[in-house]
Design a protein around this motif. Structure first.
Motif, mmCIF file in Angstrom:
data_model
loop_
_atom_site.group_PDB
_atom_site.id
_atom_site.type_symbol
_atom_site.label_atom_id
_atom_site.label_comp_id
_atom_site.label_asym_id
_atom_site.label_seq_id
_atom_site.Cartn_x
_atom_site.Cartn_y
_atom_site.Cartn_z
ATOM 1 N N GLY A 86 49.233 52.503 59.529
ATOM 2 C CA GLY A 86 49.664 51.309 60.250
ATOM 3 C C GLY A 86 48.951 50.047 59.806
ATOM 4 O O GLY A 86 49.495 48.944 59.924
ATOM 5 N N LEU A 87 47.738 50.207 59.275
ATOM 6 C CA LEU A 87 46.966 49.061 58.790
ATOM 7 C C LEU A 87 47.298 48.706 57.336
ATOM 8 O O LEU A 87 46.747 47.746 56.795
ATOM 9 C CB LEU A 87 45.468 49.363 58.911
ATOM 10 N N GLY A 88 48.169 49.486 56.703
ATOM 11 C CA GLY A 88 48.562 49.193 55.330
ATOM 12 C C GLY A 88 47.770 49.939 54.279
ATOM 13 O O GLY A 88 47.845 49.615 53.088
ATOM 14 N N VAL A 89 47.016 50.965 54.689
ATOM 15 C CA VAL A 89 46.240 51.758 53.738
ATOM 16 C C VAL A 89 47.160 52.702 52.975
ATOM 17 O O VAL A 89 47.954 53.426 53.584
ATOM 18 C CB VAL A 89 45.139 52.560 54.465
ATOM 19 N N LYS A 90 47.059 52.701 51.644
ATOM 20 C CA LYS A 90 47.868 53.569 50.793
ATOM 21 C C LYS A 90 47.077 54.749 50.231
ATOM 22 O O LYS A 90 47.677 55.733 49.798
ATOM 23 C CB LYS A 90 48.444 52.765 49.625
ATOM 24 N N ASN A 91 45.736 54.648 50.214
ATOM 25 C CA ASN A 91 44.950 55.763 49.690
ATOM 26 C C ASN A 91 43.521 55.710 50.200
ATOM 27 O O ASN A 91 43.065 54.691 50.740
ATOM 28 C CB ASN A 91 44.987 55.782 48.151
ATOM 29 N N LEU A 92 42.819 56.849 50.023
ATOM 30 C CA LEU A 92 41.420 56.970 50.418
ATOM 31 C C LEU A 92 40.608 57.393 49.206
ATOM 32 O O LEU A 92 41.009 58.288 48.449
ATOM 33 C CB LEU A 92 41.235 58.019 51.522
ATOM 34 N N GLU A 93 39.457 56.748 49.002
ATOM 35 C CA GLU A 93 38.542 57.113 47.931
ATOM 36 C C GLU A 93 37.128 56.734 48.347
ATOM 37 O O GLU A 93 36.867 56.564 49.539
ATOM 38 C CB GLU A 93 38.971 56.504 46.596
#
Length: 289
Positions: A219-226
């Motif tokens: 919902g916050l616009g995050v597309k990936n995690l690293e």
């Protein structure tokens, strides 16, 4: 290229300990004064592959001699105006080599080099094998900052990437036969609980808790995690340099926690960020040549 640390001018010799260079024994302007691009990534094997790809694109031989082997920590390969360096996993390992590379290029009088981080990541609601170009980075408390304790107090730095550079890279990526997204990146200080996984050695939350958190990120616009983007964006910005991060996604975290594709597939996917960056560098190099 300028660095804001006035204390550097007081050093008779600056020892870049983790690279094995210093400003007296090594002629840094002769070695690195022509550098225009720096490609960084986690593993030494990936960065050797990136160096080989750039060598082929630019038709510049590379002897694949690790220029920092004397320090026994990282690898560094030079292909004409391009430097390929690995940085290990996580912010502490990455910032050590990044700051020393910045100082090295400062002493070498390199002219406004552009930095790229080519990483791996978990995707958020996008297909595995997609490339994410980070527009901003968010820490574990969902703030778009890099927070660093300095002398007992926490200082914060904005974690925003160069939007024009992102647009230039996306204009290249959109012609490839795989998905590329421009969006936010969450940077965690831990691979397991820090990224909301339930498959680590410890877990004190439920599957439902995890999914609520991941949906909040979407919902916050995050597309990936690293594990590096906040520091990478903030430090390059503080140095006044353009930088971009391109990560391949190995899985969709909304569907699970484990990386399940086979090694050959992952190896092919990892080439995708390098293909995009390589075409960007090739266009610049051919224009200047």
């Amino acid at each position: 290229m300028q660095l804001p640390n006035k204390h550097l001018s007081k050093l008779d010799c600056d020892i870049l300990y983790h690279l094995g260079f210093d400003t007296v024994k090594h002629d840094l302007p002769a070695m690195f004064g022509d550098i225009k691009f720096v490609c960084m990534g986690g593993t030494k094997y990936r960065m050797k592959d990136v160096a080989a790809h750039i060598s082929q694109l630019l038709n510049i031989p590379c002897d694949f001699n690790n220029m920092v082997k004397q320090a026994k920590r990282y690898v560094m390969y030079k292909v004409g105006p391009v430097l390929c360096v690995n940085h290990g996993i996580g912010i502490p390992s990455m910032t050590v080599v990044l700051e020393e590379v910045l100082k090295m290029l400062f002493y070498a009088k390199a002219k406004d080099p552009i930095f790229f981080r080519l990483g791996t990541s978990g995707g958020m609601g996008i297909p595995a094998g997609s490339v994410v170009i980070s527009s901003w980075a968010m820490n574990g408390t969902l703030e778009k900052i890099y927070d660093l304790p300095i002398l007992g107090k926490t200082k914060t730095f904005p974690a925003i990437f160069d939007q024009r550079l992102n647009q230039e890279l996306y204009s290249i990526a959109c012609h490839e036969d795989y998905n590329t997204y421009v969006g936010g990146t969450m940077t965690a200080n831990d691979f397991y609980r820090g990224e909301g996984r339930t498959d680590g050695a410890f877990c004190d939350y439920t599957e439902s808790d995890k999914m609520d958190f991941l949906q909040t990120l979407v919902g916050l616009g995050v597309k990936n995690l690293e594990m590096e983007a906040t520091a990478f964006s903030a430090i390059t910005k503080e140095a006044g340099l353009r930088a971009a991060e391109l990560c391949i996604t190995f899985l969709d975290r909304l569907l699970g926690d484990q990386v399940t594709p086979d090694g050959q597939t992952l190896s092919q996917w990892q080439k995708r960020p390098a293909i995009i960056v390589g075409k960007y560098i090739e266009a610049y190099y051919n224009t200047k040549k």
